[in-house]
Write a protein that holds these residues in place. Structure first.
Motif, PDB file in Angstrom:
ATOM      1  N   ALA A  45      -8.405  27.436  17.142  1.00  0.00           N
ATOM      2  CA  ALA A  45      -9.520  26.873  17.910  1.00  0.00           C
ATOM      3  C   ALA A  45     -10.774  26.699  17.078  1.00  0.00           C
ATOM      4  CB  ALA A  45      -9.828  27.760  19.116  1.00  0.00           C
ATOM      5  N   LEU A  46     -10.964  27.548  16.078  1.00  0.00           N
ATOM      6  CA  LEU A  46     -12.235  27.515  15.354  1.00  0.00           C
ATOM      7  C   LEU A  46     -12.073  27.233  13.873  1.00  0.00           C
ATOM      8  CD1 LEU A  46     -13.680  30.664  17.091  1.00  0.00           C
ATOM      9  CD2 LEU A  46     -14.375  28.322  17.510  1.00  0.00           C
ATOM     10  N   VAL A  47     -11.177  28.010  13.221  1.00  0.00           N
ATOM     11  CA  VAL A  47     -11.115  27.912  11.761  1.00  0.00           C
ATOM     12  C   VAL A  47     -10.601  26.551  11.329  1.00  0.00           C
ATOM     13  CG1 VAL A  47     -10.155  28.919   9.685  1.00  0.00           C
ATOM     14  CG2 VAL A  47     -10.810  30.383  11.579  1.00  0.00           C
ATOM     15  N   GLN A  48      -9.470  26.136  11.962  1.00  0.00           N
ATOM     16  CA  GLN A  48      -8.891  24.872  11.513  1.00  0.00           C
ATOM     17  C   GLN A  48      -9.770  23.661  11.816  1.00  0.00           C
ATOM     18  OE1 GLN A  48      -4.786  24.531  12.591  1.00  0.00           O
ATOM     19  NE2 GLN A  48      -4.217  26.258  11.309  1.00  0.00           N
ATOM     20  N   PRO A  49     -10.322  23.558  13.047  1.00  0.00           N
ATOM     21  CA  PRO A  49     -11.262  22.443  13.250  1.00  0.00           C
ATOM     22  C   PRO A  49     -12.439  22.504  12.288  1.00  0.00           C
ATOM     23  CG  PRO A  49     -10.656  23.405  15.342  1.00  0.00           C
ATOM     24  CD  PRO A  49     -10.065  24.283  14.291  1.00  0.00           C
ATOM     25  N   GLY A  50     -12.895  23.718  12.009  1.00  0.00           N
ATOM     26  CA  GLY A  50     -14.003  23.861  11.061  1.00  0.00           C
ATOM     27  C   GLY A  50     -13.615  23.348   9.692  1.00  0.00           C
ATOM     28  N   ALA A  51     -12.408  23.763   9.256  1.00  0.00           N
ATOM     29  CA  ALA A  51     -11.949  23.321   7.943  1.00  0.00           C
ATOM     30  C   ALA A  51     -11.770  21.808   7.927  1.00  0.00           C
ATOM     31  CB  ALA A  51     -10.630  24.013   7.591  1.00  0.00           C
ATOM     32  N   TYR A  52     -11.252  21.277   9.052  1.00  0.00           N
ATOM     33  CA  TYR A  52     -11.059  19.825   9.129  1.00  0.00           C
ATOM     34  C   TYR A  52     -12.399  19.101   9.049  1.00  0.00           C
ATOM     35  CZ  TYR A  52      -9.657  15.277  10.811  1.00  0.00           C
ATOM     36  OH  TYR A  52      -9.454  13.932  10.918  1.00  0.00           O
ATOM     37  N   LEU A  53     -13.378  19.640   9.782  1.00  0.00           N
ATOM     38  CA  LEU A  53     -14.713  19.043   9.767  1.00  0.00           C
ATOM     39  C   LEU A  53     -15.278  19.060   8.347  1.00  0.00           C
ATOM     40  CD1 LEU A  53     -17.057  17.951  11.554  1.00  0.00           C
ATOM     41  CD2 LEU A  53     -17.927  20.273  11.583  1.00  0.00           C
ATOM     42  N   THR A  54     -15.102  20.210   7.676  1.00  0.00           N
ATOM     43  CA  THR A  54     -15.601  20.317   6.312  1.00  0.00           C
ATOM     44  C   THR A  54     -14.939  19.286   5.421  1.00  0.00           C
ATOM     45  OG1 THR A  54     -15.598  22.666   6.763  1.00  0.00           O
ATOM     46  CG2 THR A  54     -16.148  22.001   4.540  1.00  0.00           C
ATOM     47  N   ARG A  55     -13.594  19.198   5.582  1.00  0.00           N
ATOM     48  CA  ARG A  55     -12.884  18.246   4.731  1.00  0.00           C
ATOM     49  C   ARG A  55     -13.368  16.833   4.986  1.00  0.00           C
ATOM     50  NH1 ARG A  55      -8.271  21.231   5.547  1.00  0.00           N
ATOM     51  NH2 ARG A  55      -7.536  19.839   7.170  1.00  0.00           N
ATOM     52  N   SER A  56     -13.563  16.464   6.290  1.00  0.00           N
ATOM     53  CA  SER A  56     -14.005  15.094   6.556  1.00  0.00           C
ATOM     54  C   SER A  56     -15.404  14.868   6.019  1.00  0.00           C
ATOM     55  CB  SER A  56     -13.959  14.747   8.044  1.00  0.00           C
ATOM     56  OG  SER A  56     -13.566  15.821   8.796  1.00  0.00           O
ATOM     57  N   LEU A  57     -16.254  15.903   6.106  1.00  0.00           N
ATOM     58  CA  LEU A  57     -17.609  15.738   5.584  1.00  0.00           C
ATOM     59  C   LEU A  57     -17.577  15.547   4.078  1.00  0.00           C
ATOM     60  CD1 LEU A  57     -19.699  18.285   7.632  1.00  0.00           C
ATOM     61  CD2 LEU A  57     -19.784  15.806   7.724  1.00  0.00           C
ATOM     62  N   VAL A  58     -16.730  16.336   3.395  1.00  0.00           N
ATOM     63  CA  VAL A  58     -16.624  16.191   1.947  1.00  0.00           C
ATOM     64  C   VAL A  58     -16.109  14.798   1.605  1.00  0.00           C
ATOM     65  CG1 VAL A  58     -15.343  16.965  -0.072  1.00  0.00           C
ATOM     66  CG2 VAL A  58     -16.337  18.634   1.473  1.00  0.00           C
ATOM     67  N   TYR A  59     -15.085  14.356   2.404  1.00  0.00           N
ATOM     68  CA  TYR A  59     -14.541  13.025   2.159  1.00  0.00           C
ATOM     69  C   TYR A  59     -15.628  11.977   2.349  1.00  0.00           C
ATOM     70  CZ  TYR A  59     -11.500   8.975   2.621  1.00  0.00           C
ATOM     71  OH  TYR A  59     -10.916   7.762   2.455  1.00  0.00           O
TER      72      TYR A  59
ATOM     73  N   ASP B 202     -18.801  12.359   2.145  1.00  0.00           N
ATOM     74  CA  ASP B 202     -19.797  12.479   1.077  1.00  0.00           C
ATOM     75  C   ASP B 202     -19.314  11.761  -0.177  1.00  0.00           C
ATOM     76  OD1 ASP B 202     -22.167  13.546  -0.128  1.00  0.00           O
ATOM     77  OD2 ASP B 202     -20.848  14.894  -1.225  1.00  0.00           O
ATOM     78  N   ARG B 203     -18.024  12.029  -0.503  1.00  0.00           N
ATOM     79  CA  ARG B 203     -17.487  11.405  -1.720  1.00  0.00           C
ATOM     80  C   ARG B 203     -17.467   9.894  -1.583  1.00  0.00           C
ATOM     81  NH1 ARG B 203     -13.536  15.653  -3.248  1.00  0.00           N
ATOM     82  NH2 ARG B 203     -14.909  17.158  -4.246  1.00  0.00           N
ATOM     83  N   GLN B 204     -16.984   9.436  -0.388  1.00  0.00           N
ATOM     84  CA  GLN B 204     -16.730   8.011  -0.247  1.00  0.00           C
ATOM     85  C   GLN B 204     -18.015   7.225   0.021  1.00  0.00           C
ATOM     86  OE1 GLN B 204     -13.707   6.604  -0.854  1.00  0.00           O
ATOM     87  NE2 GLN B 204     -13.200   8.687  -1.486  1.00  0.00           N
ATOM     88  N   VAL B 205     -18.857   7.722   0.871  1.00  0.00           N
ATOM     89  CA  VAL B 205     -20.009   6.925   1.297  1.00  0.00           C
ATOM     90  C   VAL B 205     -21.224   7.181   0.407  1.00  0.00           C
ATOM     91  CG1 VAL B 205     -21.566   6.409   3.193  1.00  0.00           C
ATOM     92  CG2 VAL B 205     -19.166   6.919   3.655  1.00  0.00           C
ATOM     93  N   VAL B 206     -21.641   8.448   0.329  1.00  0.00           N
ATOM     94  CA  VAL B 206     -22.873   8.738  -0.408  1.00  0.00           C
ATOM     95  C   VAL B 206     -22.650   8.554  -1.908  1.00  0.00           C
ATOM     96  CG1 VAL B 206     -24.624  10.458  -0.862  1.00  0.00           C
ATOM     97  CG2 VAL B 206     -23.572  10.333   1.378  1.00  0.00           C
ATOM     98  N   ASP B 207     -21.630   9.317  -2.407  1.00  0.00           N
ATOM     99  CA  ASP B 207     -21.334   9.158  -3.827  1.00  0.00           C
ATOM    100  C   ASP B 207     -20.851   7.743  -4.110  1.00  0.00           C
ATOM    101  OD1 ASP B 207     -21.951  11.739  -3.836  1.00  0.00           O
ATOM    102  OD2 ASP B 207     -20.075  12.477  -4.701  1.00  0.00           O
ATOM    103  N   GLY B 208     -20.096   7.156  -3.150  1.00  0.00           N
ATOM    104  CA  GLY B 208     -19.556   5.814  -3.333  1.00  0.00           C
ATOM    105  C   GLY B 208     -20.654   4.801  -3.557  1.00  0.00           C
ATOM    106  N   ALA B 209     -21.750   4.927  -2.793  1.00  0.00           N
ATOM    107  CA  ALA B 209     -22.846   3.977  -2.958  1.00  0.00           C
ATOM    108  C   ALA B 209     -23.436   4.086  -4.355  1.00  0.00           C
ATOM    109  CB  ALA B 209     -23.919   4.244  -1.905  1.00  0.00           C
TER     110      ALA B 209
END
Lengths: 99, 659
Positions: free
Chosen positions: B590-604, B606-613
Motif C-alpha cells: 500500500a505504501l512502499v511500492q507506490p512510493g517507489a513507483y512514484l520515485t521511479r516515475s519522478l526520476v524518469y 526528471d531525466r526525460q523532461v528536465v534533463d532532456g530539455a
C-alpha cells in the motif's frame, strides 16, 4: 556600333574571369582571373557612363583600378610568401586553418 | 442517562482546574528533572574514553537524582488540596512571533507526575540492570548516554506545558529510541529495524504537526491552558480534525494500528531498551497524549470513537500475533502492543476511562518492564538465544528470574490480587458501560476486551511455560552452542525483584479508596459512576473464567505435552500471525511500492523532461554545427563559387522584384 556590344564583351570577359577563378588552382592564374573580372566591370561601368551621359561610372572605374592595384600588391605578396614556405602556388594547398 | 449523562461527562472540563504558581524550592527547580539527565548524557558523549570507567554510574546517578526530585515534588503536591495540584512553572519566553507568544514552562500535575515517577523509577532500575547486562559491551558508556538522553526527553515530553514543548520531547524520545534500537548497528537488520521505527514514527509526528497547525490557525495558541480553555468555542469539525490528528500521532508513537509494524522489529535493541522504551514508557506516550488532550476529545465524540476502535483493533491484533511468535522478545512486544490497545480503548471511553488508562499504563509499566528484564536475564543465561522453542525447564536453573517473571505473568493475566487485575478489570468494566444512543458499542467493545483478556492469558502462559517449564530443549554443542543456564548477577536480579514487588502490590495499594483515580481527578475530571450493561460480578467472573481457559489451554499444549523444537506449519491464522498478520506486506503493497513507483516515475520524468530539455538544446546545437562545418571545405575556390552563387541569387532577386 552599338554600346550594347561593349556590355556583351564585358559580360564575356567577366564570365571568363569568374570561370578562371573557380576552375584554376594556380594562385597567379586565379589572380589574373580576378583582374579580368575587375576590368570587365570597369568596362561595364564606363559603358554605362557613356549610356547615361554622366561621369559617375568613369570615376567609379578609376576607384576600382586604384583598389585593384593595391589588392594586386598585397595579393601577390601573399602568394609569393606562400610559395616560398610551401613550394607551391596552388590555392587548394592553402588550407592549414581548416583543421 | 440521556442529557444528564452528557452534561455530567463534560462538566469536569467546563471548569478546569486552573494552574497555580509553583511553591517551594522543589517545584521551582522542576527543570532539574530534565536538565540532570541531559547534562549527564552530554558529559558521557563528550568526555570520551576517560569516562569509560565511571560513566555508567554517572548515568545511574543522573536518573536516580531525577527520581528523588520527582518524588519530592510529588510529596509537595500531595500536601496541598486537589484544586491546587495543577502547577505551572514558567521557565522562559520561548517563541514570540507575530500572534504567537509561547512560554516554555513545566506543567506539574497529577498526570505528569505519575509519568515522572514511572519513568524515573523504572528508568533507574533499568539503568542499574544495564550496568551488569551491558558489562561486556565496549560501548557501554554510549549506551548510558543514550539512556539518559531518553530519560531527559521523556520527562520533557510529559512535563512540557504546551504542544510544542511536548513535541520537542516527542522527537527526543524518537531519536533516543532510534539510536538505541540501532545500538548494535553493525548488524544490518538491526540498523534497518531502527530506520523502520524512525520512519513509522515520523508518519505519526505528521499528525502532531497537523494538530499544532490546526490549533495555531483556529486558537492561535499552543499551550495546554489556552487551548483547553478555547476548545469549547471551536466548531465540531475542527475539533474532530484535531482529535484525529492527535490520534495519528498517538498511533505512531504507541505502535497502534495501522502504524504498529515497527514495534516487533524494535526488539533488535538491547533488552533493557526494550524494557524501558518499548514497553514501559515511550510507547505509552500516545496514551499520555490522548489523556492530556482529554478536553479536545470530549468535544469530538467521533474522534473518541476512532480512538476506541483503534484500541480495540490493536488489542486483538497484538494478542493474535503474540500467540504465534516463537521469539521471546517479539512475543512480549506483541503483548505490549495489545496492552497499549487496552489503554487506548480506555482513553477513548471518556472520563470513565482516562484514569484507568493511566492506571493500567502505570501497572503495565512495572510488570512488563519486569518481564522484559526477565527475558534479558534468560538471554543472558542462554547465550543470547531468544527462540522459546529451544528453552524449557529453566525454572530450576534461574529461580529468581522464574519467580519474578511469574509474578509479572500473573499480573498481566489479571489474576487477583496482582496489579494487572485492578487496572485491567476496571477497563473491561468501563468498556461495558453503555453510551447513550449507541448501545451496540458497550457490547462490541466489551466483548473485544473480554476476549482479549482470554487471549492474553493464553499467549502469556504459552511464553511462560515454554520458557520455564516442560522439558529442556536447549541447543547442543553440535547445533552451535551448548547451554549452561545460570542465574544472572545481583545487579540484574535486584531490579527484577523490585519490579516484581510492584507487579504484585502496586495495583492493590493504589486502589485503596480509589486513591489513584482520585489523585488523577484534577486532570482527568471526576467520573460519575455508570452501570455496565452486565452486572459487575458477572463481568469479573467472565473475565476470570476466560483467563482460566486461556491458561489451561496453554498449560495443556506447552507444559503438559512436548513442544516441537521446530515450529509446525500451523493453521492459516498461525502462519499469518507469525508474519504479523501480513502487516509488513500490506505496508509494502500500500505504501512502499507506490512510493517507489512514484520515485521511479519522478526520476524518469526528471531525466526525460528536465534533463532532456537541457541536453536536447546542446545536442541540437552540436548537430547543426556538424552540418554547417561541412560547408567549410578549406578550398578557396568553393568559397568563391559560393560567393558567386550568392551574387547571382541576389541579382535575380533584385531583378525579379524590380520588374
Amino acid at each position: 556600333m552599338s554600346l550594347t556590344n561593349y556590355l556583351v564583351l564585358a559580360t564575356l570577359l567577366f564570365t571568363i574571369g569568374a570561370t578562371t577563378v573557380l576552375l584554376r588552382r594556380n594562385g597567379i592564374i586565379v589572380f589574373m582571373g580576378v583582374e579580368l573580372m575587375l576590368n570587365a566591370t570597369n568596362l561595364a561601368l564606363v559603358t554605362f557612363s557613356r549610356i547615361h551621359g554622366n561621369l559617375q561610372g568613369q570615376v567609379f572605374a578609376f576607384f576600382v583600378m586604384v583598389v585593384a592595384a593595391a589588392e594586386v600588391v598585397i595579393g601577390l605578396a601573399i602568394i609569393v610568401s606562400i610559395f616560398r614556405t610551401r613550394r607551391s602556388a596552388s590555392v587548394d594547398d592553402v588550407n592549414l586553418l581548416r583543421n | 442517562m440521556s442529557v444528564h449523562t452528557l452534561t455530567a461527562a463534560r462538566l469536569p472540563f467546563a471548569d478546569l482546574v486552573a494552574p497555580v504558581a509553583p511553591s517551594g524550592v522543589w517545584q521551582e527547580s522542576a527543570w532539574l528533572l530534565v536538565a540532570i539527565p541531559l547534562v549527564s548524557a552530554a558529559i558521557l558523549l563528550l568526555a570520551g574514553k576517560r569516562s569509560n570507567r565511571w560513566g555508567h554510574w554517572l548515568g545511574v546517578a543522573a536518573s536516580a537524582a531525577s527520581f528523588v526530585i520527582g518524588a519530592l515534588i510529588l510529596v509537595s503536591l500531595l500536601g496541598v488540596p486537589a484544586e491546587q495540584r495543577v502547577v505551572e512553572l514558567h521557565l522562559f519566553d520561548w517563541v514570540s512571533v507575530g500572534q504567537l507568544s509561547l512560554n516554555a514552562g513545566m506543567r506539574l500535575d497529577p498526570l505528569s507526575l505519575t509519568f515522572v515517577m514511572l519513568v524515573t523509577f523504572v528508568g533507574t532500575l533499568i539503568h542499574v540492570y544495564s550496568v551488569a547486562y551491558m558489562e561486556h559491551d565496549k560501548d557501554r558508556r554510549r549506551f548510558f548516554a543514550y539512556l539518559n538522553l531518553f530519560v531527559a526527553a521523556m520527562l520533557l515530553l510529559v512535563l512540557g506545558n504546551s504542544y510544542l514543548l511536548l513535541f520537542v520531547g516527542w522527537e527526543g524520545v524518537g531519536l533516543a529510541s532510534y539510536l538505541l534500537i540501532g545500538f548494535w548497528n553493525y548488524r544490518t537488520e538491526y540498523a534497518v529495524a531502527a530506520k523502520k521505527a524512525f520512519v513509522a514514527n515520523r508518519v505519526g509526528d505528521l499528525g502532531l504537526l497537523l494538530a499544532m497547525m490546526t490549533l495555531f490557525a483556529s486558537v492561535g495558541a499552543l499551550d495546554f491552558a489556552s487551548v483547553f480553555a478555547a476548545v469549547g468555542s471551536l466548531d465540531s469539525s475542527t475539533v474532530t480534525i484535531l482529535g484525529l490528528a492527535l490520534l495519528l500521532a498517538a498511533c505512531g508513537k504507541s505502535a497502534q494500528f495501522p502504524l504498529q509494524s515497527w514495534l516487533g522489529d524494535a526488539m533488535a535493541g538491547p533488552t533493557p531498551v526494550s524494557a524501558l522504551i518499548h514497553a514501559a514508557t515511550m510507547v505509552t506516550a500516545g496514551v499520555y497524549l490522548v489523556v492530556r488532550s482529554a478536553p479536545i476529545y470530549e468535544a469530538a465524540p467521533n474522534a473518541q470513537l476512532a480512538v476506541v476502535v483503534v484500541g480495540a483493533i490493536t488489542l486483538l491484533f497484538g494478542a493474535i500475533v503474540g500467540c504465534a511468535k516463537d521469539d521471546m522478545k517479539k512475543a512480549l512486544a506483541a503483548s505490549t502492543m495489545s496492552q497499549i490497545g487496552y489503554m487506548m480503548l480506555a482513553a477513548g471511553l471518556g472520563p470513565i476511562g482516562y484514569a484507568f488508562a493511566i492506571f493500567h499504563l502505570f501497572t503495565h509499566g512495572f510488570f512488563k518492564a519486569g518481564m522484559f528484564l526477565g527475558a534479558g536475564s534468560v538471554m543472558h543465561g542462554m547465550n543470547d538465544q531468544v527462540d522459546m522453542r529451544r528453552f524449557g525447564g529453566l525454572a530450576r536453573y534461574m529461580k529468581v528470574t522464574w519467580i519474578t517473571f511469574g509474578l509479572g505473568w500473573l499480573a498481566i493475566l489479571g489474576v487477583p490480587p496482582f496489579s494487572g487485575f485492578w487496572s485491567k478489570d476496571k477497563i473491561i468494566e468501563a468498556a461495558f458501560v453503555p453510551v447513550e444512543g449507541a448501545e451496540w458499542r458497550a457490547w462490541v467493545f466489551g466483548t473485544v476486551v473480554l476476549v482479549g483478556a482470554g487471549i492474553t492469558a493464553f499467549y502469556m502462559s504459552r511464553l511462560f511455560f515454554m520458557t520455564f517449564h516442560g522439558e529442556k530443549r536447549w541447543t547442543t554443542a553440535a547445533e552451535g552452542a551448548e547451554q549452561h543456564p545460570h542465574e544472572s548477577p545481583r545487579l540484574m536480579t535486584w531490579p527484577m525483584i523490585v519490579l516484581a514487588v510492584g507487579s504484585v502490590a502496586l495495583g492493590g495499594l493504589l486502589s485503596i479508596n480509589s486513591a489513584f483515580t482520585t489523585w488523577l481527578e484534577p486532570v482527568t475530571g471526576h467520573a460519575e459512576h455508570h452501570e455496565p450493561v452486565l452486572p459487575v460480578p458477572v463481568i469479573m467472573a467472565a473475565t476470570l473464567v476466560l483467563v482460566a481457559i486461556g491458561l489451561f489451554l496453554a498449560w495443556r499444549q506447552y507444559a503438559a505435552s512436548t513442544v516441537p523444537v521446530v515450529a509446525p506449519a500451523g493453521s492459516l491464522l498461525t502462519r499469518a500471525a507469525r508474519r504479523d498478520l501480513y502487516q509488513d506486506e500490506v505496508n509494502d503493497l500500500a505504501l512502499v511500492q507506490p512510493g517507489a513507483y512514484l520515485t521511479r516515475s519522478l526520476v524518469y520524468g526528471d531525466r526525460q523532461v528536465v534533463d532532456g530539455a537541457v541536453t536536447g538544446i546542446a545536442h541540437g546545437t552540436v548537430g547543426l554545427a556538424e552540418r554547417l562545418r561541412k560547408l567549410q571545405t578549406g578550398y578557396v575556390r568553393s568559397y568563391a563559387a559560393t560567393m558567386l552563387a550568392g551574387v547571382v541569387v541576389l541579382l535575380v532577386v533584385v531583378l525579379v522584384t524590380r520588374i
